[in-house]
Scaffold this motif. Structure first.
Motif, PDB file in Angstrom:
ATOM      1  N   TRP A 161      -3.405  -0.156  13.483  1.00  0.00           N
ATOM      2  CA  TRP A 161      -2.197   0.449  12.924  1.00  0.00           C
ATOM      3  C   TRP A 161      -1.219   0.838  14.035  1.00  0.00           C
ATOM      4  N   LYS A 162      -1.736   1.448  15.075  1.00  0.00           N
ATOM      5  CA  LYS A 162      -0.862   1.891  16.169  1.00  0.00           C
ATOM      6  C   LYS A 162      -0.187   0.702  16.852  1.00  0.00           C
ATOM      7  N   GLU A 163      -0.912  -0.392  16.970  1.00  0.00           N
ATOM      8  CA  GLU A 163      -0.362  -1.576  17.630  1.00  0.00           C
ATOM      9  C   GLU A 163       0.661  -2.291  16.753  1.00  0.00           C
ATOM     10  N   ASN A 164       0.414  -2.310  15.445  1.00  0.00           N
ATOM     11  CA  ASN A 164       1.253  -3.105  14.547  1.00  0.00           C
ATOM     12  C   ASN A 164       2.253  -2.294  13.721  1.00  0.00           C
ATOM     13  N   HIS A 165       2.018  -0.992  13.580  1.00  0.00           N
ATOM     14  CA  HIS A 165       2.934  -0.129  12.819  1.00  0.00           C
ATOM     15  C   HIS A 165       3.208   1.157  13.595  1.00  0.00           C
ATOM     16  N   ASP A 167       5.739   2.857  14.207  1.00  0.00           N
ATOM     17  CA  ASP A 167       6.752   3.774  13.678  1.00  0.00           C
ATOM     18  C   ASP A 167       6.479   4.200  12.234  1.00  0.00           C
ATOM     19  N   MET A 168       5.302   3.817  11.703  1.00  0.00           N
ATOM     20  CA  MET A 168       4.976   4.144  10.307  1.00  0.00           C
ATOM     21  C   MET A 168       3.809   5.135  10.268  1.00  0.00           C
ATOM     22  N   LYS A 169       3.984   6.228   9.526  1.00  0.00           N
ATOM     23  CA  LYS A 169       2.925   7.225   9.427  1.00  0.00           C
ATOM     24  C   LYS A 169       1.797   6.721   8.520  1.00  0.00           C
ATOM     25  N   PRO A 170       0.538   6.713   8.996  1.00  0.00           N
ATOM     26  CA  PRO A 170      -0.586   6.289   8.144  1.00  0.00           C
ATOM     27  C   PRO A 170      -0.987   7.399   7.178  1.00  0.00           C
ATOM     28  N   ILE A 171      -1.093   7.049   5.895  1.00  0.00           N
ATOM     29  CA  ILE A 171      -1.519   7.999   4.855  1.00  0.00           C
ATOM     30  C   ILE A 171      -2.701   7.380   4.119  1.00  0.00           C
ATOM     31  N   GLY A 172      -3.807   8.107   4.099  1.00  0.00           N
ATOM     32  CA  GLY A 172      -5.057   7.500   3.673  1.00  0.00           C
ATOM     33  C   GLY A 172      -5.485   7.729   2.236  1.00  0.00           C
ATOM     34  N   GLY A 173      -6.249   6.753   1.742  1.00  0.00           N
ATOM     35  CA  GLY A 173      -6.976   6.847   0.481  1.00  0.00           C
ATOM     36  C   GLY A 173      -8.367   6.294   0.722  1.00  0.00           C
ATOM     37  N   ALA A 174      -9.321   6.667  -0.118  1.00  0.00           N
ATOM     38  CA  ALA A 174     -10.697   6.200   0.078  1.00  0.00           C
ATOM     39  C   ALA A 174     -11.327   5.822  -1.250  1.00  0.00           C
ATOM     40  N   GLU A 221      -6.048   1.501  -8.896  1.00  0.00           N
ATOM     41  CA  GLU A 221      -4.803   1.445  -9.682  1.00  0.00           C
ATOM     42  C   GLU A 221      -4.326   2.858  -9.989  1.00  0.00           C
ATOM     43  N   ASP A 222      -5.261   3.699 -10.416  1.00  0.00           N
ATOM     44  CA  ASP A 222      -4.915   5.089 -10.725  1.00  0.00           C
ATOM     45  C   ASP A 222      -4.522   5.848  -9.457  1.00  0.00           C
ATOM     46  N   MET A 223      -5.256   5.618  -8.375  1.00  0.00           N
ATOM     47  CA  MET A 223      -4.978   6.328  -7.129  1.00  0.00           C
ATOM     48  C   MET A 223      -3.590   5.981  -6.591  1.00  0.00           C
ATOM     49  N   LEU A 224      -3.242   4.706  -6.627  1.00  0.00           N
ATOM     50  CA  LEU A 224      -1.944   4.283  -6.098  1.00  0.00           C
ATOM     51  C   LEU A 224      -0.788   4.711  -7.002  1.00  0.00           C
ATOM     52  N   GLN A 225      -1.079   4.854  -8.282  1.00  0.00           N
ATOM     53  CA  GLN A 225      -0.050   5.358  -9.185  1.00  0.00           C
ATOM     54  C   GLN A 225       0.228   6.841  -8.902  1.00  0.00           C
ATOM     55  N   ALA A 226      -0.861   7.578  -8.614  1.00  0.00           N
ATOM     56  CA  ALA A 226      -0.701   9.002  -8.315  1.00  0.00           C
ATOM     57  C   ALA A 226      -0.142   9.230  -6.916  1.00  0.00           C
ATOM     58  N   HIS A 227      -0.494   8.328  -5.995  1.00  0.00           N
ATOM     59  CA  HIS A 227      -0.076   8.481  -4.597  1.00  0.00           C
ATOM     60  C   HIS A 227       0.430   7.146  -4.054  1.00  0.00           C
ATOM     61  N   PRO A 228       1.629   6.746  -4.445  1.00  0.00           N
ATOM     62  CA  PRO A 228       2.163   5.462  -3.971  1.00  0.00           C
ATOM     63  C   PRO A 228       2.419   5.444  -2.468  1.00  0.00           C
ATOM     64  N   GLU A 229       2.393   6.621  -1.822  1.00  0.00           N
ATOM     65  CA  GLU A 229       2.626   6.687  -0.378  1.00  0.00           C
ATOM     66  C   GLU A 229       1.417   6.223   0.439  1.00  0.00           C
ATOM     67  N   ILE A 230       0.256   6.082  -0.208  1.00  0.00           N
ATOM     68  CA  ILE A 230      -0.950   5.646   0.510  1.00  0.00           C
ATOM     69  C   ILE A 230      -0.735   4.246   1.078  1.00  0.00           C
ATOM     70  N   ASN A 231      -0.986   4.091   2.359  1.00  0.00           N
ATOM     71  CA  ASN A 231      -0.852   2.771   2.991  1.00  0.00           C
ATOM     72  C   ASN A 231      -2.088   2.362   3.796  1.00  0.00           C
ATOM     73  N   VAL A 232      -3.075   3.239   3.861  1.00  0.00           N
ATOM     74  CA  VAL A 232      -4.345   2.930   4.525  1.00  0.00           C
ATOM     75  C   VAL A 232      -5.477   3.267   3.555  1.00  0.00           C
ATOM     76  N   THR A 255      -0.320  -6.649   2.026  1.00  0.00           N
ATOM     77  CA  THR A 255      -0.134  -7.567   3.141  1.00  0.00           C
ATOM     78  C   THR A 255      -0.242  -6.796   4.455  1.00  0.00           C
ATOM     79  N   SER A 256      -0.378  -7.539   5.544  1.00  0.00           N
ATOM     80  CA  SER A 256      -0.470  -6.909   6.855  1.00  0.00           C
ATOM     81  C   SER A 256       0.818  -6.215   7.249  1.00  0.00           C
ATOM     82  N   ALA A 257       1.903  -6.490   6.530  1.00  0.00           N
ATOM     83  CA  ALA A 257       3.201  -5.880   6.852  1.00  0.00           C
ATOM     84  C   ALA A 257       3.364  -4.499   6.243  1.00  0.00           C
ATOM     85  N   ASP A 258       2.593  -4.194   5.161  1.00  0.00           N
ATOM     86  CA  ASP A 258       2.852  -2.931   4.473  1.00  0.00           C
ATOM     87  C   ASP A 258       1.643  -2.015   4.312  1.00  0.00           C
TER      88      ASP A 258
END
Length: 337
Positions: A161-165, A167-174, A221-232, A255-258
């Motif tokens: 993430w640090k190498e490829n993003h 300038d983007m803040k990582p926000i996690g889901g599990a 699906e439910d997690m991303l609907q509740a937290h669309p900001e999750i990118n990791v 994708t590897s871009a988002d």
């Protein structure tokens, strides 16, 4: 005189009948001794439990056990716990009734596994555990550091993430597996590994994917609907991570871009995504079903041969590595059957 001759003939006849009556009994005993000492040595009977036949990783564990049993000319029974504590208890009752020569069992969490190991030991049945260590009892075991699985995946993910993003803040889901509490250790380990690069990293939501791709898809699906900001997203096994990837793709992401998806296992499916330059799946902690099963099998055979005690802690640790796109093909070939 005739009466005497008749009497003697009757005595001889009775003695002959007695001799004929005792012969089969004597020959049966002799036959059994012969079978035990010379003919057809009795085959060993081993029972192995797996967490769920519906999960790719465990089906590969099963295939390895089957290969090893065939090579050793051993009778093998595979019993599926189906990720269920009640099923596990019933399986233990069945094993006690079967009285096999040895048992290899995984379990779902340490305390219950410890109770079941003691039940088998009290019944005189040697037990080896793998994947999860039992609590309160000692037996030979294959040690799996579940926290390390997460740390390896988390560290690799954060570096990517640090190498490829940058300038983007990582926000996690599990994507967890609540039926196996040790999987929470994988989630915690992932956060620890990611924080080695991003100290403020947080997992804003954890969901239960049941260890399967379809259930993980629905949960994500439910997690991303509740937290669309999750990118990791971290999946505790390959199917969990692939379900998360499916959910991201449903909303035109993944994708590897988002986004970034990390997994534990390194099956053919998640390694294929790892090699795909467009896929978000970019970190895999390798978990070898072949080595795990082979190590457990070796332990139980050593116990049966009397080389190690059935009630002594004899831990065998597994190496955990980070699978890369360069090593993915060789990893799958060497570790998944």
């Amino acid at each position: 005189m005739k009466k005497l001759i008749t009497f003697l003939l009757c005595v001889c006849l009775l003695l002959g009948m007695a001799a004929c009556g005792s012969a089969p009994s004597g020959s049966k005993d002799t036959q059994k001794e012969s079978e035990t000492s010379t003919g057809g040595e009795k085959r060993l009977r081993i029972v192995a439990t797996i967490q769920s036949q519906q999960i790719n990783f465990w089906s590969n564990v099963e295939h390895t056990f089957e290969r090893l049993a065939k090579e050793a000319n051993v009778d093998l029974t595979i019993m599926d716990l189906n990720n269920d504590v009640t099923t596990f208890a019933n399986v233990i009752d069945d094993i006690v009734a079967m009285k096999p020569d040895g048992v290899i069992t995984c379990g779902l969490e340490g305390s219950t596994l410890g109770v079941h190991v003691k039940t088998l030991q009290d019944a005189g049945i040697p037990v080896v555990t793998y994947n999860i260590s039992p609590e309160g009892v000692e037996c030979p075991r294959v040690v799996t550091d579940h926290s390390e699985f997460g740390r390896v995946a988390g560290t690799a993910a954060a570096k990517y993430w640090k190498e490829n993003h940058p300038d983007m803040k990582p926000i996690g889901g599990a994507v967890d597996l609540y039926a196996a509490p040790v999987c929470k250790l994988r989630v915690d380990g992932f956060m620890e590994g990611f924080r080695s690069v991003y100290p403020d990293f947080e997992v804003v939501q954890s969901v239960d994917g049941g260890g399967s791709r379809s259930l993980s898809l629905a949960a994500c699906e439910d997690m991303l609907q509740a937290h669309p900001e999750i990118n990791v997203v971290f999946g505790i096994n390959a199917d969990s991570a692939l379900g998360a990837l499916d959910a991201l793709r449903e909303i035109n992401r993944g994708t590897s871009a988002d986004s970034l998806v990390a997994s534990v296992d390194g099956t053919e499916a998640d390694c294929a995504e790892l090699k795909n330059p467009d896929s978000a799946l970019k970190a895999v902690a390798g978990n070898s079903p072949r080595i795990m099963a082979e190590t457990a099998w070796d332990l139980v055979m050593r116990v049966i041969r009397g080389e190690i005690s059935a009630k002594t802690d004899s831990p065998q640790s597994l190496e955990i590595i980070s699978v890369t796109k360069e090593t993915a093909d060789s990893w799958v070939k060497e570790n998944f059957e």
